[in-house]
Design a protein around this motif. Structure first.
Motif, PDB file in Angstrom:
ATOM      1  N   LYS A 101    -100.395 -60.543 -70.761  1.00  0.00           N
ATOM      2  CA  LYS A 101    -101.915 -59.870 -70.959  1.00  0.00           C
ATOM      3  C   LYS A 101    -102.058 -59.304 -72.424  1.00  0.00           C
ATOM      4  N   THR A 136     -96.063 -50.193 -66.871  1.00  0.00           N
ATOM      5  CA  THR A 136     -95.641 -51.554 -66.457  1.00  0.00           C
ATOM      6  C   THR A 136     -96.470 -52.109 -65.351  1.00  0.00           C
ATOM      7  N   ILE A 137     -95.872 -53.270 -64.921  1.00  0.00           N
ATOM      8  CA  ILE A 137     -96.700 -54.047 -63.723  1.00  0.00           C
ATOM      9  C   ILE A 137     -96.417 -53.485 -62.429  1.00  0.00           C
ATOM     10  N   ASN A 140     -99.126 -52.472 -60.072  1.00  0.00           N
ATOM     11  CA  ASN A 140    -100.139 -53.655 -59.679  1.00  0.00           C
ATOM     12  C   ASN A 140     -99.495 -54.799 -58.944  1.00  0.00           C
ATOM     13  N   THR A 141     -98.011 -54.645 -58.511  1.00  0.00           N
ATOM     14  CA  THR A 141     -97.438 -55.721 -58.028  1.00  0.00           C
ATOM     15  C   THR A 141     -96.721 -55.390 -56.624  1.00  0.00           C
ATOM     16  N   ASP A 180    -100.700 -58.841 -58.606  1.00  0.00           N
ATOM     17  CA  ASP A 180     -99.900 -59.616 -59.140  1.00  0.00           C
ATOM     18  C   ASP A 180     -98.579 -59.654 -58.042  1.00  0.00           C
ATOM     19  N   THR A 466    -106.361 -52.467 -62.903  1.00  0.00           N
ATOM     20  CA  THR A 466    -105.760 -51.837 -63.842  1.00  0.00           C
ATOM     21  C   THR A 466    -105.840 -50.243 -63.443  1.00  0.00           C
TER      22      THR A 466
END
Ligand SMILES: NC(=O)c1ccc[n+]([C@@H]2O[C@H](COP(=O)([O-])OP(=O)(O)OC[C@H]3O[C@@H](n4cnc5c(N)ncnc54)[C@H](O)[C@@H]3O)[C@@H](O)[C@H]2O)c1
Ligand SMILES: O=C(O)C[C@H](O)C(=O)O
Length: 492
Positions: A101, A136-137, A140-141, A180, A466
């Motif tokens: 990203k 961190t991701i 959203n993961t 994700d 986000t």
């Protein structure tokens, strides 16, 4: 011959002919005569002595499609050069990827995205692990976890073979909820090992979506993980299915003017999907649900049942019905099948069920009854198939469910959330739109995932992606940037 639909049995046939466009016309005619659907004809190369033509067409199944290729080969003047299965072409190299990203073009970029800058971010998370959700991701993961033991209608095909399905789920998560998700296909079918493996990967994920793990192992795995993890754990085959079934049933009952509380419901199949459907229907107010399985109608006074089936029987069948499926269908308002192909006969719907019967035949890929046959006598029919009206599929639920859970930083999934999600899906179909062939929105309906996410999170409009709000660094929470550089406070 059943008609082909432009579906997964689609091939592109590359053929060579003399430079005579009439031959191309003959190929199209032969394919149509054999029941194929031609969706594209492209001239790939044209020379004075030869045409190269790509003909894309669909058949009913693999054998039919092979027959279509043979038919093309039999056309005078045609040589088949190559046949490409479009479904396999689409899978070459997999369906998902990871992309950065952030730009990584200069040393300055590197020094922030990677070392040394990243070290300060790691140090901040070490001080306050909750920051992992924002920095961190993780926030959203989702891990899409399987052991490959109950994959679609294919059964126990193992972790590698499960990958295309799990990649597909991940692609759907991205497409419908900007999540994700990542396929985690485990090389074990041992409950303890699976639980431990998921516990060990959990720090990197905001949620766990269990997928295609066989019953009864899936129940224990989910129960133990829900207890040990601080992120939500959701078994899609159970709860995703239950949400969509409840949504469809709410609307089917709207169509026939009946109440869930007063309806007699028969659920065929007391496995993963069936038991979750029963739980949700009872929580939503159903009073008379009876389960049919291989042993017949499950009844609490049947001592021969396994302990799992006894537990199911204890919560259901208040009239203690015994016998076979037709016995359970006497005056039943609703049949929900999550069991096996072709076990419901059309005449049972006609002769046994109550007025305006509702039939959901959901076994995949072949339902409990052909939907067209069921529609002769049932007022509302739904199936898992995309080639009939009222397709019931979990994809209506799971993207929005996890969007809502991630947005709310939820640690658990509750039954209330599942009911709210079902009501949200049902509510997408307006009073003007609802009819026996439209009780459930299309998987492509733009409002579904957001409606489910909002219902789950209990908040305003979903952020789809986000995380927003104050950024906590170390133990501090800062709603606005505090230093002159305007980005983040320094961590000491
Ligand atoms: N359309 C959808 O959205 C959807 C969602 C989930 C499951 N399904 C389908 O539902 C079916 C069941 O899925 P599951 O995950 O619960 O599987 P499962 O193996 O956990 O449960 C299946 C249950 O059906 C019972 N059963 C099998 N054959 C039977 C028969 N002839 N008569 C009565 N009962 C029988 C089994 O004993 C078992 O209890 C599958 O075909 C699956 O594809 C569809
Ligand atoms: O998971 C799906 O998409 C379908 C369903 O769960 C099934 O098992 O058939």
């Amino acid at each position: 011959m059943a008609a082909a639909t432009p579906s997964s049995y689609s091939v592109t046939i590359r053929l060579h002919t003399s430079p005579d466009y009439a031959v191309v016309g003959r190929v199209a005619t032969v394919l149509a005569e054999q029941g194929g659907i031609v969706t594209a004809i492209d001239i790939a190369d044209s020379r004075h002595d030869r045409l190269t033509v790509d003909v894309t067409c669909s058949g009913i199944n693999v054998d039919h499609t092979d027959g279509l290729v043979e038919a093309v080969e039999s056309v005078d003047g045609v040589t088949v050069h190559k046949v490409s299965d479009r479904t396999f072409l689409l899978h070459l190299g997999g369906k998902i990827q990871v992309r950065s990203k952030v730009a990584l073009k200069t040393r300055d970029d590197l020094s922030m995205a990677y070392t040394p800058g990243v070290g300060r971010v790691s140090a901040a998370i070490a001080k306050n692990p909750e920051d992992a959700r924002r920095l961190t991701i993780k926030g959203n993961t989702v891990a899409v976890v399987t052991d490959g033991s109950a994959v679609l209608g294919l059964g126990n095909i193992g972790p590698e073979a499960a990958m295309p399905v799990m990649e597909g789920k991940a692609a759907l998560f991205k497409q419908f909820a900007d999540i994700d998700a990542w396929p985690i296909c485990l090389a074990s079918q041992d409950t303890d090992e699976i639980v431990r493996a998921v516990e060990m990967i959990a720090p990197g994920f905001g949620g766990i979506n269990l997928e295609d793990i066989a019953a009864p192992r899936c129940f224990e795995i989910e129960r133990r993980l829900r207890k040990s993890l601080d992120i939500p754990v959701f078994h899609d085959d159970q709860h995703g299915t239950a949400i969509v079934v409840l949504a469809a049933l709410r609307n089917a009952l709207r169509v026939v003017g009946k109440q869930l509380e007063e309806s007699h419901v028969v659920v065929s199949g007391g496995g993963a999907a069936g038991s979750a459907i029963v739980t949700l229907l009872l929580a939503a107010g159903a009073k008379d649900v009876t389960v049919f399985d291989r042993e017949g109608l499950l009844s609490r006074d049947d001592d021969s049942l396994s302990s799992d089936k006894q537990k199911l029987a204890a919560r259901t069948n208040p009239r203690k019905l015994r016998g076979d499926l037709p016995d359970g269908l006497q005056e039943a308002d609703v049949f929900i099948g999550v069991s096996a192909p072709n076990i419901l006969k059309a005449e049972w719907i006609r002769d046994h069920m109550a007025k305006d019967p509702i039939v959901f035949a959901l076994a995949n890929p072949d339902p409990e009854i052909d939907p067209a046959e069921a529609a002769q006598y049932a007022k509302v029919v739904a199936s898992g198939r995309s080639d009939y009206p009222n397709q019931i599929n979990n994809v209506l639920a799971f993207p929005g469910v996890f969007r809502g859970l991630l947005d709310a930083n939820a640690e658990n999934v509750t039954t209330d959330m599942l009911i709210r999600a079902a009501d949200a899906i049902a509510g997408v179909v307006t009073d003007e739109e609802i009819n026996p062939s439209y009780i459930i929105p299309s998987v492509f309906h733009s409002e579904v995932a957001d409606a489910v996410a909002v219902a789950i999170s209990g908040e305003g409009k979903s952020t789809t992606g986000t995380p927003t709000g104050p950024i906590k660094v170390g133990s501090r929470s800062t709603a606005a940037p505090v230093d002159d550089t305007g980005i983040l406070p320094r961590v000491r």
